[in-house]
Design a protein around this motif. Structure first.
Motif: not given
Lengths: 114, 115
Positions: A91-96
């Motif tokens: 899984f890839c994830a990102s945050t602001h």
């Protein structure tokens, strides 16, 4: 609503081969992450990435793994020489940047190493 | 090191009844706490988080969670369960101010809502 996308959805490879898993984070996000989930087990953190360098990595993220942001939109995970035990959902994830507390996850890539 | 415990592999609830999915955590300093839900063959969807402030936080789909510092718990709750709530639920923790730190997840709890 913007989403994290990942390609391919399923990758089958032979042991010893190199694989590259691709992610397109949400466009205004600046922190990026990879996690893996071996079948039936919990989600495990691999690595975080900010400002074109690794911020943090787990003990799982050894020399066989690397990450890269080759352009302004993609974020990739490379496994140089796959092992049977690399078979998992990645899984890839990102945050602001203004809200680094909440990570938004992509749908995952299922990697099968034969 | 931080850790999360979800003591139940599976929780069964009848539709319309209240549900609780348990989570306890261990982290140095103040925690950031999260609940995510995973449907079959799907990614993790963010449900809710506790950062600071009120101990009862509300999230998506009618879910809420209560932060209890003395018991180091963050149980997920819903007053009236729906069959569509059936999924795998993960509790996660990160220490406060961790910037780009990764989340530590529990092993997950299968929630099964029976019609």
């Amino acid at each position: 609503e913007p989403e994290v996308t990942q390609t391919p959805s399923h990758q089958v490879t032979q042991m010893g081969q190199e694989v590259i898993l691709r992610c397109v984070p949400i466009s205004n996000h600046l922190y990026f992450y990879w996690y893996r989930q071996i079948l039936g087990q919990k989600v495990e953190f691999l690595v975080s990435f900010y400002n074109n360098e690794i911020s943090e990595k787990s003990e799982i993220f050894d020399d066989q793994f690397s990450v890269e942001r080759p352009d302004g939109s993609n974020f990739t995970l490379k496994i140089r020489s796959t092992k049977l035990e690399d078979s998992a959902m990645y899984f890839c994830a990102s945050t602001h940047p203004g809200h680094t507390d909440t990570q938004y996850f992509g749908p995952g890539t299922r990697l099968t190493v034969l | 090191a931080q850790s999360v415990a979800q003591p139940e592999d599976q929780v069964n609830v009848a539709e319309g009844n209240p549900l609780t999915v348990k989570c306890t955590y261990s982290v140095s300093g103040n925690p950031y706490l999260f609940w995510y839900v995973q449907y079959p063959n799907r990614g993790l969807q963010f449900l809710l988080k506790y950062i600071t402030g009120d101990n009862l936080v509300k999230g998506s789909y009618g879910f809420e969670a209560e932060f209890n510092k003395s018991q180091t718990s963050f149980h997920l709750k819903k007053p009236s369960a729906l069959v569509s709530d059936s999924a795998l639920y993960f509790c996660a923790v990160r220490h406060y101010g961790g910037g780009a730190d990764g989340l530590t997840f529990g092993k997950g709890t299968h929630l099964i809502i029976q019609p």
